[in-house]
Design a protein around this motif. Sequence first.
Motif, PDB file in Angstrom:
ATOM      1  N   SER A   5       0.824  -1.202   0.000  1.00  0.00           N
ATOM      2  CA  SER A   5       0.000   0.000   0.000  1.00  0.00           C
ATOM      3  C   SER A   5       0.867   1.264   0.000  1.00  0.00           C
ATOM      4  O   SER A   5       1.821   1.370   0.763  1.00  0.00           O
ATOM      5  N   HIS A   6       0.501   2.169  -0.886  1.00  0.00           N
ATOM      6  CA  HIS A   6       1.241   3.424  -1.021  1.00  0.00           C
ATOM      7  C   HIS A   6       0.300   4.481  -1.588  1.00  0.00           C
ATOM      8  O   HIS A   6      -0.830   4.191  -1.947  1.00  0.00           O
ATOM      9  N   ILE A  26      -6.025  -2.603  -5.105  1.00  0.00           N
ATOM     10  CA  ILE A  26      -6.870  -2.247  -3.965  1.00  0.00           C
ATOM     11  C   ILE A  26      -6.770  -0.735  -3.800  1.00  0.00           C
ATOM     12  O   ILE A  26      -5.671  -0.195  -3.689  1.00  0.00           O
ATOM     13  N   VAL A  27      -7.907  -0.052  -3.848  1.00  0.00           N
ATOM     14  CA  VAL A  27      -7.945   1.402  -3.689  1.00  0.00           C
ATOM     15  C   VAL A  27      -8.845   1.728  -2.493  1.00  0.00           C
ATOM     16  O   VAL A  27     -10.013   1.324  -2.475  1.00  0.00           O
ATOM     17  N   ASP A  28      -8.277   2.402  -1.515  1.00  0.00           N
ATOM     18  CA  ASP A  28      -9.006   2.749  -0.289  1.00  0.00           C
ATOM     19  C   ASP A  28      -9.720   1.537   0.305  1.00  0.00           C
ATOM     20  O   ASP A  28     -10.867   1.616   0.731  1.00  0.00           O
ATOM     21  N   ALA A  46      -4.795   8.815  -2.788  1.00  0.00           N
ATOM     22  CA  ALA A  46      -5.568   7.646  -2.350  1.00  0.00           C
ATOM     23  C   ALA A  46      -4.611   6.488  -2.063  1.00  0.00           C
ATOM     24  O   ALA A  46      -3.719   6.194  -2.866  1.00  0.00           O
ATOM     25  N   TRP A  47      -4.792   5.836  -0.933  1.00  0.00           N
ATOM     26  CA  TRP A  47      -3.986   4.661  -0.610  1.00  0.00           C
ATOM     27  C   TRP A  47      -4.366   3.548  -1.578  1.00  0.00           C
ATOM     28  O   TRP A  47      -5.548   3.299  -1.830  1.00  0.00           O
ATOM     29  N   HIS A  48      -3.380   2.877  -2.154  1.00  0.00           N
ATOM     30  CA  HIS A  48      -3.639   1.788  -3.082  1.00  0.00           C
ATOM     31  C   HIS A  48      -2.474   0.802  -3.090  1.00  0.00           C
ATOM     32  O   HIS A  48      -1.368   1.125  -2.660  1.00  0.00           O
TER      33      HIS A  48
END
Length: 70
Positions: A5-6, A26-28, A46-48
């Motif tokens: 996640s970044h 994977i987004v949010d 957005a964290w993904h």
Amino acid sequence: ETARSHRHTANALRLVLDADPHAYTIVDGKKIPMEPGDVLLTPNWAWHAHANESRAAAYWLEEARAKIPT
């Protein structure tokens, strides 16, 4: 293979060229399958994360920029 996640300051656009059904982003916290022909947009900051749980390689083109032209 995974990318943990970044997030980044730029928006991101991914055009999936080839991927097995076990490739996803994977987004949010929402898991989104990546299939050939898909266009995935990730908003800035957005964290993904990305993962490919198959034996086949997954290929996509990515464009990250501060503003995606409309």
